[in-house]
Design a protein around this motif. Structure first.
Motif, PDB file in Angstrom:
ATOM      1  N   LEU A 191     -10.818 -48.233-115.677  1.00 26.74           N
ATOM      2  CA  LEU A 191     -11.471 -47.748-117.150  1.00 26.74           C
ATOM      3  C   LEU A 191     -12.703 -47.494-115.406  1.00 26.74           C
ATOM      4  O   LEU A 191     -13.571 -45.852-116.035  1.00 26.74           O
ATOM      5  CB  LEU A 191     -12.805 -48.681-117.200  1.00 26.74           C
ATOM      6  CG  LEU A 191     -12.066 -49.045-118.803  1.00 26.74           C
ATOM      7  CD1 LEU A 191     -12.680 -49.626-119.554  1.00 26.74           C
ATOM      8  CD2 LEU A 191     -11.549 -47.190-120.260  1.00 26.74           C
ATOM      9  N   GLN A 192     -12.805 -47.791-114.299  1.00 26.49           N
ATOM     10  CA  GLN A 192     -13.454 -47.234-113.723  1.00 26.49           C
ATOM     11  C   GLN A 192     -13.380 -45.227-113.153  1.00 26.49           C
ATOM     12  O   GLN A 192     -13.873 -44.632-112.273  1.00 26.49           O
ATOM     13  CB  GLN A 192     -13.580 -47.485-112.620  1.00 26.49           C
ATOM     14  CG  GLN A 192     -14.010 -49.222-112.896  1.00 26.49           C
ATOM     15  CD  GLN A 192     -14.821 -50.053-111.576  1.00 26.49           C
ATOM     16  OE1 GLN A 192     -13.955 -49.944-110.544  1.00 26.49           O
ATOM     17  NE2 GLN A 192     -15.372 -51.407-111.925  1.00 26.49           N
ATOM     18  N   SER A 193     -12.063 -45.321-112.677  1.00 29.36           N
ATOM     19  CA  SER A 193     -11.436 -44.182-112.808  1.00 29.36           C
ATOM     20  C   SER A 193     -10.770 -43.295-113.080  1.00 29.36           C
ATOM     21  O   SER A 193     -10.711 -41.761-113.309  1.00 29.36           O
ATOM     22  CB  SER A 193     -10.222 -44.152-111.301  1.00 29.36           C
ATOM     23  OG  SER A 193      -9.118 -45.568-112.170  1.00 29.36           O
ATOM     24  N   ASN A 194     -10.324 -44.127-114.613  1.00 32.27           N
ATOM     25  CA  ASN A 194     -10.018 -43.679-115.793  1.00 32.27           C
ATOM     26  C   ASN A 194     -10.762 -43.650-116.968  1.00 32.27           C
ATOM     27  O   ASN A 194     -10.139 -44.175-117.718  1.00 32.27           O
ATOM     28  CB  ASN A 194      -8.954 -43.452-116.131  1.00 32.27           C
ATOM     29  CG  ASN A 194      -8.020 -42.835-115.244  1.00 32.27           C
ATOM     30  OD1 ASN A 194      -7.399 -41.262-114.815  1.00 32.27           O
ATOM     31  ND2 ASN A 194      -7.094 -43.855-114.156  1.00 32.27           N
ATOM     32  N   SER A 195     -12.296 -42.836-117.446  1.00 35.88           N
ATOM     33  CA  SER A 195     -12.906 -42.881-118.125  1.00 35.88           C
ATOM     34  C   SER A 195     -12.920 -42.429-119.317  1.00 35.88           C
ATOM     35  O   SER A 195     -13.153 -42.804-120.633  1.00 35.88           O
ATOM     36  CB  SER A 195     -14.405 -43.490-118.434  1.00 35.88           C
ATOM     37  OG  SER A 195     -14.640 -41.596-117.606  1.00 35.88           O
ATOM     38  N   ASP A 196     -11.545 -41.880-119.527  1.00 31.02           N
ATOM     39  CA  ASP A 196     -11.344 -40.753-120.202  1.00 31.02           C
ATOM     40  C   ASP A 196     -10.702 -40.799-121.467  1.00 31.02           C
ATOM     41  O   ASP A 196     -10.051 -39.969-122.375  1.00 31.02           O
ATOM     42  CB  ASP A 196     -11.717 -39.420-120.022  1.00 31.02           C
ATOM     43  CG  ASP A 196     -10.757 -38.739-119.189  1.00 31.02           C
ATOM     44  OD1 ASP A 196     -10.253 -39.491-118.410  1.00 31.02           O
ATOM     45  OD2 ASP A 196     -10.577 -37.550-118.331  1.00 31.02           O
ATOM     46  N   GLU A 248     -10.836 -53.310-116.586  1.00 30.98           N
ATOM     47  CA  GLU A 248     -11.703 -52.604-116.326  1.00 30.98           C
ATOM     48  C   GLU A 248     -11.715 -51.550-114.535  1.00 30.98           C
ATOM     49  O   GLU A 248     -11.766 -50.779-114.985  1.00 30.98           O
ATOM     50  CB  GLU A 248     -12.332 -53.972-115.536  1.00 30.98           C
ATOM     51  CG  GLU A 248     -13.074 -54.666-116.670  1.00 30.98           C
ATOM     52  CD  GLU A 248     -13.606 -56.414-116.468  1.00 30.98           C
ATOM     53  OE1 GLU A 248     -14.122 -56.994-117.062  1.00 30.98           O
ATOM     54  OE2 GLU A 248     -12.773 -56.332-115.305  1.00 30.98           O
ATOM     55  N   ASN A 249     -10.816 -51.958-113.719  1.00 31.07           N
ATOM     56  CA  ASN A 249     -10.212 -51.502-113.132  1.00 31.07           C
ATOM     57  C   ASN A 249     -10.316 -50.079-113.127  1.00 31.07           C
ATOM     58  O   ASN A 249     -10.530 -49.363-112.288  1.00 31.07           O
ATOM     59  CB  ASN A 249      -9.571 -51.978-112.141  1.00 31.07           C
ATOM     60  CG  ASN A 249      -9.999 -52.748-111.441  1.00 31.07           C
ATOM     61  OD1 ASN A 249     -11.331 -53.224-111.223  1.00 31.07           O
ATOM     62  ND2 ASN A 249      -9.066 -54.605-110.705  1.00 31.07           N
ATOM     63  N   LEU A 289     -12.644 -53.181-123.302  1.00 27.24           N
ATOM     64  CA  LEU A 289     -12.769 -51.359-123.651  1.00 27.24           C
ATOM     65  C   LEU A 289     -14.305 -52.046-124.453  1.00 27.24           C
ATOM     66  O   LEU A 289     -14.700 -51.365-124.194  1.00 27.24           O
ATOM     67  CB  LEU A 289     -11.536 -51.135-124.591  1.00 27.24           C
ATOM     68  CG  LEU A 289     -10.581 -50.460-123.501  1.00 27.24           C
ATOM     69  CD1 LEU A 289      -9.250 -50.903-124.786  1.00 27.24           C
ATOM     70  CD2 LEU A 289     -11.035 -49.297-123.597  1.00 27.24           C
ATOM     71  N   ALA A 342     -16.968 -52.089-122.489  1.00 27.41           N
ATOM     72  CA  ALA A 342     -17.523 -51.296-121.264  1.00 27.41           C
ATOM     73  C   ALA A 342     -18.204 -49.904-122.959  1.00 27.41           C
ATOM     74  O   ALA A 342     -18.054 -48.694-122.806  1.00 27.41           O
ATOM     75  CB  ALA A 342     -16.388 -50.208-121.095  1.00 27.41           C
ATOM     76  N   LYS A 382     -16.022 -48.879-125.502  1.00 24.76           N
ATOM     77  CA  LYS A 382     -15.206 -48.029-125.879  1.00 24.76           C
ATOM     78  C   LYS A 382     -14.350 -47.324-126.822  1.00 24.76           C
ATOM     79  O   LYS A 382     -13.517 -48.799-127.145  1.00 24.76           O
ATOM     80  CB  LYS A 382     -14.406 -47.657-124.486  1.00 24.76           C
ATOM     81  CG  LYS A 382     -14.836 -46.967-123.394  1.00 24.76           C
ATOM     82  CD  LYS A 382     -14.816 -45.856-123.112  1.00 24.76           C
ATOM     83  CE  LYS A 382     -15.495 -45.594-121.977  1.00 24.76           C
ATOM     84  NZ  LYS A 382     -15.400 -43.747-121.962  1.00 24.76           N
TER      85      LYS A 382
END
Length: 311
Positions: A216-221, A213-214, A240, A243, A245
């Motif tokens: 994905l906040q800075s690396n959503s791609d 979860e953490n 994922l 979110a 994804k």
């Protein structure tokens, strides 16, 4: 001449005190001949890093299944992922005069004093899945973790292409499996992929969820996740999914029951599957061989297989 003699003696004493940790270093203990015993006469101490992880439950089941078949007494302790508790558990097993110790370390460095205590008591130590950084080990029974990490990285390159953004969920800091799986993965990933973040989640599913979860906040791609065990991979899958994804590949390691199920239904893209039950049996069989006077190799390989989803 007197000064030269003293210097030579001091150097000799210094060298004699600098023995390195070894696997299967029985040659240094030639005077301690093995007292041969039958399987049914043995008392086996077993220290597992955590029985909250299905993989290690299967390792324990492999040990106890073979033990029951041969009427071998086993005493099993659960370290609950606590290196201090494991050291105390090992001390207790030594005090109970077990014939051999089968140990799956929480921390490969922290376990060293307990291994050395067993050495002093002339109790052979067999490590499973993870090694000890010191002390005298009869054998290590483990999969080739470096190769497994390489298999995971190569699979990701094959599926998402070179330069793709990926993250890695690492295991417990200090565990040899963490170091080795990471080394294998990074050998290929550093050349072929873009690893944007790598963080420990302690081989734990709940922590895998929160760390993912953490991330994905800075690396959503990101396009793929390599988790150093299936429990963390399953936690990442949950994060994922929450979110939204759906197209991120998740690759685990171990091949535990839940991980294999997730691969079969396509929830996980793959897992580097070990055979934990077989690993447990191999470790106990090594103890049997030792007490039958047979030679035990310093490393016993447990097989690996890359299991991939059909879709």
């Amino acid at each position: 001449m007197k000064k030269l003699f003293i210097s030579m003696m001091a150097a000799s004493l210094l060298l004699s005190g600098c023995g390195a940790a070894t696997l299967g270093n029985n040659e240094s203990k030639e005077d301690n001949k093995v007292e041969e015993k039958k399987a049914g006469e043995l008392k086996v101490g077993v220290s597992i890093s955590t029985l909250n992880n299905p993989f290690f439950v299967s390792v324990k089941d492999g040990i106890t299944t073979l033990a029951n078949e041969n009427k071998t007494k086993t005493i099993v302790s659960d370290a609950q992922n606590d290196a201090s508790k494991q050291s105390n558990d090992m001390d207790d097993l030594i005090q109970q005069n077990v014939d051999v110790l089968l140990v799956n370390p929480v921390d490969s460095s922290a376990i060293q004093p307990a291994v050395e205590a067993a050495n002093e008591a002339n109790i052979p130590v067999i490590t499973l899945d993870r090694s000890s950084d010191g002390g005298d080990i009869l054998t290590l029974v483990a999969s080739d973790n470096v190769k497994g990490g390489e298999m995971a990285a190569s699979f990701i390159v094959e599926k998402v292409g070179q330069g793709a953004k990926v993250v890695q969920l690492e295991g417990t800091p200090g565990a040899s499996a963490t170091r080795e799986r990471g080394k294998g993965f990074e050998t290929i990933a550093e050349k072929e992929l873009n690893v944007v973040q790598s963080q420990s989640a302690d081989f734990d599913r709940a922590k895998g969820l929160s760390v993912m979860e953490n991330m994905l906040q800075s690396n959503s791609d990101i396009t793929a996740v390599f988790a150093q065990n299936d429990e963390m991979a399953l936690g990442a899958v949950e994060a994922l999914k929450a979110a939204g994804k759906k197209d991120v590949l998740v690759i685990g390691f171990d091949g535990n029951e839940d991980g294999v199920k997730a691969v079969k239904d396509g929830t996980m893209a793959a897992t580097v599957a070990q055979q934990p039950v077989e690993m447990g049996k191999l470790a106990l069989q090594a103890a049997y061989d030792h007490f039958e006077g047979k030679k035990v190799e310093s490393k016993i390989d447990s097989p690996l297989e890359l299991m991939k989803a059909n879709k």
